[in-house]
Design an enzyme around this catalytic site. Structure first.
Site, PDB file in Angstrom:
ATOM      1  N   GLY A 228       0.816  -1.208   0.000  1.00  0.00           N
ATOM      2  CA  GLY A 228       0.000   0.000   0.000  1.00  0.00           C
ATOM      3  C   GLY A 228       0.846   1.252   0.000  1.00  0.00           C
ATOM      4  O   GLY A 228       1.988   1.250  -0.450  1.00  0.00           O
ATOM      5  N   SER A 229       0.279   2.313   0.531  1.00  0.00           N
ATOM      6  CA  SER A 229       0.916   3.627   0.467  1.00  0.00           C
ATOM      7  C   SER A 229       2.087   3.736   1.438  1.00  0.00           C
ATOM      8  O   SER A 229       2.151   3.030   2.453  1.00  0.00           O
ATOM      9  CB  SER A 229      -0.100   4.726   0.780  1.00  0.00           C
ATOM     10  N   ALA A 231       2.737   6.287   3.436  1.00  0.00           N
ATOM     11  CA  ALA A 231       2.304   6.835   4.726  1.00  0.00           C
ATOM     12  C   ALA A 231       1.725   5.751   5.623  1.00  0.00           C
ATOM     13  O   ALA A 231       2.047   5.675   6.822  1.00  0.00           O
ATOM     14  CB  ALA A 231       1.290   7.953   4.501  1.00  0.00           C
ATOM     15  N   THR A 232       0.868   4.890   5.066  1.00  0.00           N
ATOM     16  CA  THR A 232       0.295   3.810   5.868  1.00  0.00           C
ATOM     17  C   THR A 232       1.367   2.810   6.269  1.00  0.00           C
ATOM     18  O   THR A 232       1.399   2.342   7.415  1.00  0.00           O
ATOM     19  CB  THR A 232      -0.828   3.103   5.094  1.00  0.00           C
ATOM     20  N   GLY A 233       2.254   2.486   5.347  1.00  0.00           N
ATOM     21  CA  GLY A 233       3.333   1.569   5.661  1.00  0.00           C
ATOM     22  C   GLY A 233       4.222   2.075   6.788  1.00  0.00           C
ATOM     23  O   GLY A 233       4.647   1.311   7.662  1.00  0.00           O
ATOM     24  N   GLU A 250       5.701  -3.567   0.774  1.00  0.00           N
ATOM     25  CA  GLU A 250       5.750  -3.131  -0.630  1.00  0.00           C
ATOM     26  C   GLU A 250       4.946  -1.849  -0.722  1.00  0.00           C
ATOM     27  O   GLU A 250       3.721  -1.856  -0.580  1.00  0.00           O
ATOM     28  CB  GLU A 250       5.181  -4.221  -1.540  1.00  0.00           C
ATOM     29  N   CYS A 284       1.244  -0.468  -8.590  1.00  0.00           N
ATOM     30  CA  CYS A 284       2.435  -0.031  -7.846  1.00  0.00           C
ATOM     31  C   CYS A 284       3.654   0.087  -8.754  1.00  0.00           C
ATOM     32  O   CYS A 284       4.468   0.995  -8.598  1.00  0.00           O
ATOM     33  CB  CYS A 284       2.739  -1.014  -6.721  1.00  0.00           C
TER      34      CYS A 284
END
Length: 480
Positions: A228-229, A231-233, A250, A284
């Site tokens: 995912g993004s 920021a979330t990672g 990833e 991605c």
């Protein structure tokens, strides 16, 4: 609203409802399509408890590995049997073309077939320490693997992690994406029909900031797999640091293809179509930047524009050249980045705004030139059908431009001189480099990034070893 089809969470071998249900839109129309049970914290706890019971019982690990081979092959067969029904749901909830949706389930089945072939070959080694000692290693499952799946390819990315996790003997709790959670339920149906032990797989649809965060912080979590993004990672990694929970991350990219002076432009244009307009650019590893030798710049821009303006646009069920973005929020984000790029001085040679006259989430295929290398549109992931084309004069300049972002997921080189193509590929910063075809490779080839694109590898034989940990056993033999 009452006529909408309902989908459910899968916990401890049972389909479970909820007090509240989450609406899922059809991106082609902007109208509600179906609803799914909204998982709660207590649902998450129940799923984690089920996974832990499965791990502690040895249901996945006390059997001969050949049993896991049989389970995974059975899952693959069941996915194939469900593909037509599941692909239509995926196309309607996600917006992607029906052909691509079918391909996604075919790829999902392939992951289970591939890792079935490895499930009985996870072998340790014997280490010589001289007389009086026996020393060996074994690979053991992580335990409970929490897997948080993105909305762009939900079944395929779920299968990419679920198959090797099960092959290695882990129990799994999957958190589906709120915006596109429906088709993933068919993977659980396949697992159920294949006869997996209870608790081996669990699927929750819930708010990422609530249910996802709870799973990440859960004391029973032994591993976190996230796509995912950035920021979330980063938020997940901060939480994982509290208990030093191993992660596979990833986090997307801003990938560039280098077009050398002697490139075959037919290969380039075919790869542009696949690289940035496939799945409306919501990939991605999309080819979001095209770096072209100045001697070919005019010709490439002309041919890319012709390609872009020839694409049909429509609902995924009609298999058009370009499908809608997944949500209103995604459309707003992509269009906003394009508008800012124009304000900052980039030249938009085609597209640049949403498709007018439709209630669906359609973005025009867009191409920019004259882009400043420090600008947002050159540096940041758009996640839409937006391509940036920049010229270069030398190989060194091309490599510097390609490597000149914080990301490093994939990259590409187009050149009929393989010596230069290989030399360039070795200099590019990324986990995977394509030469003369974007998205060359497959289930068998390792995938993952460096820098802000994350760490760890999925796919291929290497991907399996992200789901095991090495144990060494050293024995002193009495009397020696």
């Amino acid at each position: 609203m009452g006529s909408l089809k309902r989908f459910y969470n899968y916990i401890d071998g049972s389909w479970t409802g909820s007090e509240t249900y989450r609406m899922v839109d059809d991106p082609a129309t902007g109208q509600p399509y179906a609803e799914i049970a909204d998982a709660s914290i207590s649902d998450a706890d129940a799923a984690m408890a089920a996974a832990r019971r499965c791990v502690d019982s040895g249901a996945l690990t006390s059997v001969r590995p050949a049993q896991r081979v049989s389970w995974l092959l059975a899952i693959a067969r069941e996915i194939k049997a469900l593909t037509e029904e599941a692909a239509l749901v995926l196309s309607r909830e996600n917006g992607k073309s029906l052909d691509i949706a079918r391909g996604e389930f075919e790829e999902s089945a392939r992951y289970f077939e591939y890792y079935a072939g490895m499930a009985d070959k996870i072998e340790g080694t014997s280490i010589p320490l001289g007389n009086g000692y026996v020393d060996f290693t074994s690979y053991e499952p992580m335990g409970v693997s929490v897997q948080i799946v993105p909305w762009n390819f939900p079944p395929s990315i779920c299968a990419r992690s679920l198959a090797p996790a099960l092959a290695a003997g882990n129990a799994v709790v999957v958190k589906s994406p709120e915006v596109s959670p429906l088709a993933m339920t068919f993977l659980m149906t396949a697992c159920e029909r294949a006869g997996l032990p209870r608790g081996a797989v669990n699927l929750l649809c819930g708010e990422g900031a609530v249910v996802g965060a709870h799973l990440v912080e859960h004391t029973e979590t032994n591993q976190i797999v996230f796509t995912g993004s950035v920021a979330t990672g980063q938020r997940i990694l901060r939480a994982a640091a509290e208990r030093a929970t191993p992660c596979v991350m990833e986090l997307g990219g801003k990938s560039a293809a280098i077009v050398h002076a002697d490139a075959n432009l037919d290969q380039v244009i075919a790869s542009v179509e696949a690289g940035i307009f496939f799945n409306a650019g919501q990939v991605c590893s999309a080819m979001s930047r095209l770096l072209v030798h100045r001697s070919r710049m005019e010709e490439v821009c002309q041919r890319v524009t012709e390609l872009t303006e020839s694409l049909s646009i429509g609902a995924g069920t009609t298999n058009p050249g370009l499908t809608p973005l997944v949500s209103q929020a995604q459309l707003t984000q992509v269009e906003g980045m394009c508008r800012r790029a124009i304000v900052e001085g980039a030249t938009c040679i085609t597209g640049g705004e949403r498709v007018s006259g439709t209630s669906g989430y359609f973005m025009q295929p867009t191409v920019f030139t004259d882009v400043a290398v420090d600008s947002e549109i050159f540096q940041q992931e758009v996640f839409g059908p937006v391509l940036v084309i920049n010229a270069f004069d030398s190989e060194d300049e091309a490599v510097a431009l390609a490597n000149g972002t914080a990301f490093g997921l994939v990259a590409g080189v187009f050149d009929q001189h393989l010596d230069r193509a290989l030399r360039t590929a070795r200099r590019l910063r990324g986990g995977q480099v394509f030469i003369n075809e974007w998205f060359a490779g497959g289930v068998e080839t390792p995938f993952g990034g460096v820098g802000l694109s994350g760490f760890g590898r999925e796919k291929g034989q290497q991907g399996l070893y992200g789901y095991v940990q090495t144990k060494n056993i050293a024995i002193r033999i009495a009397g020696e």
